[in-house]
Design an enzyme around this catalytic site. Structure first.
Site, PDB file in Angstrom:
ATOM      1  N   ASP A  11       0.842  -1.189   0.000  1.00  0.00           N
ATOM      2  CA  ASP A  11       0.000   0.000   0.000  1.00  0.00           C
ATOM      3  C   ASP A  11       0.885   1.250   0.000  1.00  0.00           C
ATOM      4  OD1 ASP A  11      -1.743   2.054   0.555  1.00  0.00           O
ATOM      5  OD2 ASP A  11      -2.640   1.083   2.307  1.00  0.00           O
ATOM      6  N   ILE A  12       0.789   2.030  -1.065  1.00  0.00           N
ATOM      7  CA  ILE A  12       1.665   3.195  -1.224  1.00  0.00           C
ATOM      8  C   ILE A  12       1.462   4.224  -0.107  1.00  0.00           C
ATOM      9  CG2 ILE A  12       0.145   4.614  -2.702  1.00  0.00           C
ATOM     10  CD1 ILE A  12       2.671   5.092  -4.503  1.00  0.00           C
ATOM     11  N   GLY A  33      -9.808   3.573  -6.146  1.00  0.00           N
ATOM     12  CA  GLY A  33      -8.483   2.961  -6.223  1.00  0.00           C
ATOM     13  C   GLY A  33      -7.457   3.667  -5.356  1.00  0.00           C
ATOM     14  N   ASP A  35      -6.189   6.570  -5.587  1.00  0.00           N
ATOM     15  CA  ASP A  35      -6.594   7.958  -5.310  1.00  0.00           C
ATOM     16  C   ASP A  35      -7.437   8.017  -4.021  1.00  0.00           C
ATOM     17  OD1 ASP A  35      -7.014  10.659  -5.704  1.00  0.00           O
ATOM     18  OD2 ASP A  35      -8.348  10.428  -7.431  1.00  0.00           O
ATOM     19  N   THR A 119      -3.347   1.661 -14.703  1.00  0.00           N
ATOM     20  CA  THR A 119      -3.573   0.223 -14.920  1.00  0.00           C
ATOM     21  C   THR A 119      -4.753  -0.337 -14.127  1.00  0.00           C
ATOM     22  OG1 THR A 119      -2.082  -0.580 -13.186  1.00  0.00           O
ATOM     23  CG2 THR A 119      -1.110  -0.115 -15.341  1.00  0.00           C
ATOM     24  N   GLY A 120      -5.491   0.532 -13.434  1.00  0.00           N
ATOM     25  CA  GLY A 120      -6.689   0.096 -12.714  1.00  0.00           C
ATOM     26  C   GLY A 120      -7.923   0.395 -13.537  1.00  0.00           C
ATOM     27  N   VAL A 121      -8.778   1.275 -13.030  1.00  0.00           N
ATOM     28  CA  VAL A 121     -10.030   1.563 -13.742  1.00  0.00           C
ATOM     29  C   VAL A 121      -9.779   2.233 -15.096  1.00  0.00           C
ATOM     30  CG1 VAL A 121     -11.457   1.672 -11.659  1.00  0.00           C
ATOM     31  CG2 VAL A 121     -10.400   3.759 -12.530  1.00  0.00           C
ATOM     32  N   TYR A 122      -8.590   2.791 -15.323  1.00  0.00           N
ATOM     33  CA  TYR A 122      -8.289   3.407 -16.625  1.00  0.00           C
ATOM     34  C   TYR A 122      -7.848   2.384 -17.678  1.00  0.00           C
ATOM     35  CZ  TYR A 122      -8.882   8.240 -14.961  1.00  0.00           C
ATOM     36  OH  TYR A 122      -9.395   9.428 -14.484  1.00  0.00           O
TER      37      TYR A 122
HETATM   38  P1  ADP Z   1      -6.150   4.523 -12.628  1.00  0.00           P
HETATM   39  O1  ADP Z   1      -7.452   5.276 -12.623  1.00  0.00           O
HETATM   40  O2  ADP Z   1      -4.965   5.412 -12.980  1.00  0.00           O
HETATM   41  O3  ADP Z   1      -6.202   3.270 -13.423  1.00  0.00           O
HETATM   42  P2  ADP Z   1      -6.383   3.012 -10.116  1.00  0.00           P
HETATM   43  O4  ADP Z   1      -6.254   3.537  -8.728  1.00  0.00           O
HETATM   44  O5  ADP Z   1      -7.701   2.437 -10.521  1.00  0.00           O
HETATM   45  O6  ADP Z   1      -5.904   4.201 -11.081  1.00  0.00           O
HETATM   46  O7  ADP Z   1      -5.293   1.905 -10.351  1.00  0.00           O
HETATM   47  C1  ADP Z   1      -3.918   2.177 -10.515  1.00  0.00           C
HETATM   48  C2  ADP Z   1      -3.106   1.106  -9.825  1.00  0.00           C
HETATM   49  O8  ADP Z   1      -3.066   1.375  -8.426  1.00  0.00           O
HETATM   50  C3  ADP Z   1      -3.673  -0.309  -9.980  1.00  0.00           C
HETATM   51  O9  ADP Z   1      -2.627  -1.149 -10.461  1.00  0.00           O
HETATM   52  C4  ADP Z   1      -4.079  -0.695  -8.562  1.00  0.00           C
HETATM   53  O10 ADP Z   1      -3.843  -2.077  -8.328  1.00  0.00           O
HETATM   54  C5  ADP Z   1      -3.148   0.157  -7.716  1.00  0.00           C
HETATM   55  N1  ADP Z   1      -3.574   0.472  -6.338  1.00  0.00           N
HETATM   56  C6  ADP Z   1      -4.807   0.527  -5.811  1.00  0.00           C
HETATM   57  N2  ADP Z   1      -4.756   0.863  -4.501  1.00  0.00           N
HETATM   58  C7  ADP Z   1      -3.435   1.023  -4.194  1.00  0.00           C
HETATM   59  C8  ADP Z   1      -2.697   1.352  -3.001  1.00  0.00           C
HETATM   60  N3  ADP Z   1      -3.299   1.612  -1.856  1.00  0.00           N
HETATM   61  N4  ADP Z   1      -1.336   1.424  -3.085  1.00  0.00           N
HETATM   62  C9  ADP Z   1      -0.693   1.176  -4.250  1.00  0.00           C
HETATM   63  N5  ADP Z   1      -1.322   0.864  -5.396  1.00  0.00           N
HETATM   64  C10 ADP Z   1      -2.673   0.777  -5.376  1.00  0.00           C
END
Ligand code: ADP
Length: 169
Positions: A11-12, A33, A35, A119-122
């Site tokens: 978790d970042i 996500g 954000d 790489t998530g919802v985008y």
């Molecule tokens: P985007 O809209 O840019 O695709 P997302 O948040 O949906 O952004 O996903 C971007 C990446 O962040 C995904 O690979 C997801 O697995 C990762 N992610 C989600 N939550 C966390 C977190 N708490 N820490 C690090 N990475 C995360």
């Protein structure tokens, strides 16, 4: 591989680095996500700070303090939504990495952590996104002394395997 790059799974929001990068949207007013996790952990002051920025174009980045996070700053960047790859998505994603690194350098920051932007919802294809991330970070580090260290933070197993292969494979 560049010794200034490190891979972390987790978790970042828990990282004690100079800056964590947020995969934000154009409004900069929070989302799902990573954000959502960053805004939740940083507290409501982060939203107040983001309101003053008047949004952010795709491919660009803006910096705020990190408030309740262990990091010092959040660099908010807006990755492209994947629309098949012919809408400048690769270049916009590359720009997110370059702009974020430039802001870190210009603020004299030594350590920065990136999530897997877009790489998530985008829906940006993960392997291609990872290759873009490595290429841009490597070329920036070759030309700049700051930041000293870049952490790639992977959250899901698919990205972990892709990043492991690119780093060690
Ligand atoms: P985007 O809209 O840019 O695709 P997302 O948040 O949906 O952004 O996903 C971007 C990446 O962040 C995904 O690979 C997801 O697995 C990762 N992610 C989600 N939550 C966390 C977190 N708490 N820490 C690090 N990475 C995360």
């Amino acid at each position: 591989m560049n010794s200034r790059i490190e891979l972390i799974q987790g978790d970042i929001t828990t990282l004690e680095v100079d800056a964590i990068v947020n995969a934000a949207n154009n409004s900069l007013l929070g989302g799902s996500g990573v954000d959502g996790a960053i805004h939740h952990a940083a507290g409501p002051q982060l939203l107040d700070a983001c309101r003053k920025l008047n949004g952010c174009p795709t491919g660009d980045a803006k910096i705020t303090p990190a408030f309740n996070l262990p990091a010092r700053f959040v660099i908010h960047t807006v990755g492209p939504v994947w629309h098949g790859g012919n809408h400048n998505e690769p270049e916009l994603l590359a720009s997110c990495y370059r702009k974020s690194l430039s802001i870190a350098r210009d603020h004299n920051l030594r350590t920065i952590a990136f999530p897997n932007i877009s790489t998530g919802v985008y829906r940006f294809p993960k392997e291609q996104a990872a290759k873009t991330a490595f290429r841009e970070v490597n070329s920036f580090l070759e030309e700049n002394e700051l930041p000293v260290k870049v952490f790639f933070v992977v959250f899901d197993t698919e990205n972990l395997n892709i990043y492991r292969n690119l780093l060690y494979g």
